[in-house]
Design a protein around this motif. Structure first.
Motif, PDB file in Angstrom:
ATOM      1  N   THR A 173     -11.465   7.994  13.173  1.00  0.00           N
ATOM      2  CA  THR A 173     -11.261   7.963  14.607  1.00  0.00           C
ATOM      3  C   THR A 173     -10.580   6.654  14.945  1.00  0.00           C
ATOM      4  OG1 THR A 173     -12.306   8.289  16.769  1.00  0.00           O
ATOM      5  CG2 THR A 173     -13.511   6.935  15.175  1.00  0.00           C
ATOM      6  N   ARG A 174     -10.298   6.481  16.209  1.00  0.00           N
ATOM      7  CA  ARG A 174      -9.685   5.233  16.628  1.00  0.00           C
ATOM      8  C   ARG A 174     -10.206   4.860  18.000  1.00  0.00           C
ATOM      9  NH1 ARG A 174      -3.502   7.179  17.814  1.00  0.00           N
ATOM     10  NH2 ARG A 174      -4.054   8.737  19.364  1.00  0.00           N
ATOM     11  N   GLY A 175      -9.964   3.635  18.354  1.00  0.00           N
ATOM     12  CA  GLY A 175     -10.403   3.153  19.650  1.00  0.00           C
ATOM     13  C   GLY A 175      -9.772   1.811  19.938  1.00  0.00           C
ATOM     14  N   VAL A 176     -10.276   1.160  20.966  1.00  0.00           N
ATOM     15  CA  VAL A 176      -9.751  -0.143  21.358  1.00  0.00           C
ATOM     16  C   VAL A 176     -10.921  -1.060  21.690  1.00  0.00           C
ATOM     17  CG1 VAL A 176      -8.276  -1.398  22.992  1.00  0.00           C
ATOM     18  CG2 VAL A 176      -7.667   0.941  22.320  1.00  0.00           C
ATOM     19  N   LEU A 177     -10.811  -2.298  21.248  1.00  0.00           N
ATOM     20  CA  LEU A 177     -11.724  -3.358  21.654  1.00  0.00           C
ATOM     21  C   LEU A 177     -11.010  -4.142  22.746  1.00  0.00           C
ATOM     22  CD1 LEU A 177     -14.035  -5.440  21.559  1.00  0.00           C
ATOM     23  CD2 LEU A 177     -12.866  -6.464  19.570  1.00  0.00           C
ATOM     24  N   PHE A 178     -11.567  -4.123  23.952  1.00  0.00           N
ATOM     25  CA  PHE A 178     -11.041  -4.885  25.081  1.00  0.00           C
ATOM     26  C   PHE A 178     -11.980  -6.062  25.315  1.00  0.00           C
ATOM     27  CE2 PHE A 178      -9.985  -0.434  25.919  1.00  0.00           C
ATOM     28  CZ  PHE A 178      -8.631  -0.490  26.235  1.00  0.00           C
ATOM     29  N   VAL A 179     -11.516  -7.264  25.058  1.00  0.00           N
ATOM     30  CA  VAL A 179     -12.296  -8.456  25.369  1.00  0.00           C
ATOM     31  C   VAL A 179     -11.784  -8.937  26.722  1.00  0.00           C
ATOM     32  CG1 VAL A 179     -12.964 -10.776  24.682  1.00  0.00           C
ATOM     33  CG2 VAL A 179     -12.564  -9.016  22.936  1.00  0.00           C
ATOM     34  N   HIS A 180     -12.613  -8.795  27.738  1.00  0.00           N
ATOM     35  CA  HIS A 180     -12.186  -9.116  29.107  1.00  0.00           C
ATOM     36  C   HIS A 180     -12.324 -10.594  29.437  1.00  0.00           C
ATOM     37  CE1 HIS A 180     -11.531  -4.956  30.017  1.00  0.00           C
ATOM     38  NE2 HIS A 180     -12.781  -4.642  29.739  1.00  0.00           N
ATOM     39  N   SER A 181     -13.329 -11.253  28.880  1.00  0.00           N
ATOM     40  CA  SER A 181     -13.454 -12.696  29.097  1.00  0.00           C
ATOM     41  C   SER A 181     -14.287 -13.302  27.980  1.00  0.00           C
ATOM     42  CB  SER A 181     -14.082 -13.012  30.455  1.00  0.00           C
ATOM     43  OG  SER A 181     -15.450 -12.689  30.490  1.00  0.00           O
ATOM     44  N   VAL A 182     -13.797 -14.445  27.498  1.00  0.00           N
ATOM     45  CA  VAL A 182     -14.476 -15.131  26.408  1.00  0.00           C
ATOM     46  C   VAL A 182     -14.053 -16.605  26.428  1.00  0.00           C
ATOM     47  CG1 VAL A 182     -12.667 -14.564  24.713  1.00  0.00           C
ATOM     48  CG2 VAL A 182     -14.978 -15.062  23.920  1.00  0.00           C
ATOM     49  N   ARG A 225     -20.825   0.031  16.140  1.00  0.00           N
ATOM     50  CA  ARG A 225     -20.987  -1.140  15.272  1.00  0.00           C
ATOM     51  C   ARG A 225     -20.264  -2.365  15.835  1.00  0.00           C
ATOM     52  NH1 ARG A 225     -20.553   3.076  11.777  1.00  0.00           N
ATOM     53  NH2 ARG A 225     -18.386   2.683  11.225  1.00  0.00           N
ATOM     54  N   LEU A 226     -19.079  -2.169  16.415  1.00  0.00           N
ATOM     55  CA  LEU A 226     -18.371  -3.283  17.058  1.00  0.00           C
ATOM     56  C   LEU A 226     -19.194  -3.843  18.214  1.00  0.00           C
ATOM     57  CD1 LEU A 226     -14.677  -2.036  17.186  1.00  0.00           C
ATOM     58  CD2 LEU A 226     -15.465  -4.172  16.167  1.00  0.00           C
ATOM     59  N   THR A 227     -19.737  -2.950  19.020  1.00  0.00           N
ATOM     60  CA  THR A 227     -20.544  -3.382  20.165  1.00  0.00           C
ATOM     61  C   THR A 227     -21.752  -4.188  19.711  1.00  0.00           C
ATOM     62  OG1 THR A 227     -19.812  -1.459  21.430  1.00  0.00           O
ATOM     63  CG2 THR A 227     -21.821  -2.564  22.179  1.00  0.00           C
ATOM     64  N   SER A 228     -22.444  -3.702  18.703  1.00  0.00           N
ATOM     65  CA  SER A 228     -23.615  -4.418  18.193  1.00  0.00           C
ATOM     66  C   SER A 228     -23.235  -5.792  17.649  1.00  0.00           C
ATOM     67  CB  SER A 228     -24.298  -3.603  17.092  1.00  0.00           C
ATOM     68  OG  SER A 228     -24.857  -2.430  17.633  1.00  0.00           O
ATOM     69  N   ALA A 229     -22.076  -5.878  17.007  1.00  0.00           N
ATOM     70  CA  ALA A 229     -21.648  -7.152  16.426  1.00  0.00           C
ATOM     71  C   ALA A 229     -21.287  -8.178  17.500  1.00  0.00           C
ATOM     72  CB  ALA A 229     -20.445  -6.922  15.500  1.00  0.00           C
ATOM     73  N   LEU A 230     -20.918  -7.722  18.695  1.00  0.00           N
ATOM     74  CA  LEU A 230     -20.430  -8.631  19.737  1.00  0.00           C
ATOM     75  C   LEU A 230     -21.426  -8.908  20.859  1.00  0.00           C
ATOM     76  CD1 LEU A 230     -16.806  -7.233  20.104  1.00  0.00           C
ATOM     77  CD2 LEU A 230     -17.538  -9.307  18.912  1.00  0.00           C
ATOM     78  N   ARG A 231     -22.485  -8.176  20.930  1.00  0.00           N
ATOM     79  CA  ARG A 231     -23.390  -8.318  22.073  1.00  0.00           C
ATOM     80  C   ARG A 231     -24.091  -9.676  22.077  1.00  0.00           C
ATOM     81  NH1 ARG A 231     -26.754  -6.540  18.315  1.00  0.00           N
ATOM     82  NH2 ARG A 231     -28.993  -6.708  18.528  1.00  0.00           N
ATOM     83  N   GLY A 232     -24.380 -10.141  23.283  1.00  0.00           N
ATOM     84  CA  GLY A 232     -25.248 -11.297  23.430  1.00  0.00           C
ATOM     85  C   GLY A 232     -24.604 -12.658  23.575  1.00  0.00           C
ATOM     86  N   TRP A 233     -23.275 -12.781  23.404  1.00  0.00           N
ATOM     87  CA  TRP A 233     -22.659 -14.090  23.548  1.00  0.00           C
ATOM     88  C   TRP A 233     -22.438 -14.410  25.023  1.00  0.00           C
ATOM     89  CZ3 TRP A 233     -19.006 -12.581  19.132  1.00  0.00           C
ATOM     90  CH2 TRP A 233     -19.506 -13.055  17.924  1.00  0.00           C
ATOM     91  N   ALA A 234     -22.720 -15.641  25.405  1.00  0.00           N
ATOM     92  CA  ALA A 234     -22.550 -16.067  26.795  1.00  0.00           C
ATOM     93  C   ALA A 234     -21.077 -15.947  27.208  1.00  0.00           C
ATOM     94  CB  ALA A 234     -23.030 -17.503  26.970  1.00  0.00           C
ATOM     95  N   HIS A 241     -20.025  -4.138  28.103  1.00  0.00           N
ATOM     96  CA  HIS A 241     -20.991  -5.232  28.009  1.00  0.00           C
ATOM     97  C   HIS A 241     -20.623  -6.347  28.975  1.00  0.00           C
ATOM     98  CE1 HIS A 241     -22.519  -9.110  26.560  1.00  0.00           C
ATOM     99  NE2 HIS A 241     -23.588  -8.408  26.250  1.00  0.00           N
ATOM    100  N   THR A 242     -21.626  -6.820  29.711  1.00  0.00           N
ATOM    101  CA  THR A 242     -21.484  -8.035  30.506  1.00  0.00           C
ATOM    102  C   THR A 242     -22.706  -8.905  30.213  1.00  0.00           C
ATOM    103  OG1 THR A 242     -22.708  -7.423  32.510  1.00  0.00           O
ATOM    104  CG2 THR A 242     -20.425  -6.643  32.347  1.00  0.00           C
ATOM    105  N   PRO A 243     -22.561 -10.221  30.351  1.00  0.00           N
ATOM    106  CA  PRO A 243     -23.719 -11.083  30.101  1.00  0.00           C
ATOM    107  C   PRO A 243     -24.893 -10.772  31.034  1.00  0.00           C
ATOM    108  CG  PRO A 243     -21.708 -12.386  30.200  1.00  0.00           C
ATOM    109  CD  PRO A 243     -21.348 -10.984  30.618  1.00  0.00           C
ATOM    110  N   ARG A 254     -21.895   2.619  36.880  1.00  0.00           N
ATOM    111  CA  ARG A 254     -21.132   2.048  37.996  1.00  0.00           C
ATOM    112  C   ARG A 254     -21.243   0.521  38.072  1.00  0.00           C
ATOM    113  NH1 ARG A 254     -20.976   3.379  44.425  1.00  0.00           N
ATOM    114  NH2 ARG A 254     -19.457   1.752  44.867  1.00  0.00           N
ATOM    115  N   ALA A 255     -22.425  -0.038  37.844  1.00  0.00           N
ATOM    116  CA  ALA A 255     -22.573  -1.489  37.929  1.00  0.00           C
ATOM    117  C   ALA A 255     -21.658  -2.189  36.921  1.00  0.00           C
ATOM    118  CB  ALA A 255     -24.031  -1.894  37.697  1.00  0.00           C
ATOM    119  N   TRP A 256     -21.511  -1.634  35.726  1.00  0.00           N
ATOM    120  CA  TRP A 256     -20.641  -2.208  34.712  1.00  0.00           C
ATOM    121  C   TRP A 256     -19.182  -2.072  35.153  1.00  0.00           C
ATOM    122  CZ3 TRP A 256     -25.329  -0.236  33.802  1.00  0.00           C
ATOM    123  CH2 TRP A 256     -26.186  -0.959  32.969  1.00  0.00           C
ATOM    124  N   ASP A 257     -18.820  -0.890  35.662  1.00  0.00           N
ATOM    125  CA  ASP A 257     -17.453  -0.700  36.146  1.00  0.00           C
ATOM    126  C   ASP A 257     -17.137  -1.663  37.287  1.00  0.00           C
ATOM    127  OD1 ASP A 257     -16.737   1.273  34.349  1.00  0.00           O
ATOM    128  OD2 ASP A 257     -17.240   2.918  35.700  1.00  0.00           O
TER     129      ASP A 257
END
Length: 167
Positions: free
Chosen positions: A6-15, A64-73, A94-96, A142-145
């Motif tokens: 399969t395929r997908g996209v990782l969008f990093v919105h702020s870091v 797996r990508l989500t789990s690897a990235l969760r939790g960073w400020a 994901h949002t902090p 909706r809150a995440w969107d």
């Protein structure tokens, strides 16, 4: 890689800049190839960066990508995974402040709400339409969107590069 692809996209919105190499390293560990993201300024959050990178992999790579990235400020991100043979698509946001939201998606990227969640929202609400709206809003994320929408628009027009495992 055995099984479907399969395929997908990782969008990093702020870091924060200091976390960027860690995001690339974590993503590379999941997809199995080197990951280099073209980071650009995030105009919605001065001092933070944004970037995106498509990926190819086995079904479940999005989780797996989500789990690897969760939790960073200060890290806001979304991961999409397209449907594949016998596997629904998905979107993880994901949002902090809110943590992770996951939704099953259809072939067009629309959130699919399971009937049990809708029934629970209706039962909980009774005759209270505001409670019903809250239940549906929760079911569709909706809150995440609402939180991520300004960050999404800031990325329009940025280049995209595909990641895939070779061999």
């Amino acid at each position: 890689m055995s099984g479907g692809i399969t395929r997908g996209v990782l969008f990093v919105h702020s870091v924060p800049r200091a976390v960027c190499p860690h995001v690339e390293w974590a993503a590379a560990n999941v997809v199995g190839v080197s990951v280099t993201i073209d980071w650009t300024d995030q105009p919605v959050a001065p001092g933070l960066l944004r970037g995106e990178v498509p990926w190819h992999g086995a079904p479940g790579t999005g989780a797996r990508l989500t789990s690897a990235l969760r939790g960073w400020a200060h890290l806001r991100f979304e991961v999409t995974e397209e449907p594949s043979e016998g596997v629904d698509g998905g979107r993880w946001s994901h949002t902090p402040e809110l943590g992770i939201f996951h939704a099953v998606t259809d072939a067009h990227g629309n959130v699919v709400v399971p009937e049990d969640r809708l029934r629970a929202a209706v039962e909980r609400a009774g005759d209270d339409l505001e409670l019903l709206r809250e239940g549906i809003d929760l079911a569709v994320g909706r809150a995440w969107d609402d939180e991520l929408e300004p960050f999404r628009y800031a990325g329009d027009g940025n280049p995209v590069r595909w990641l895939h495992r070779v061999g």
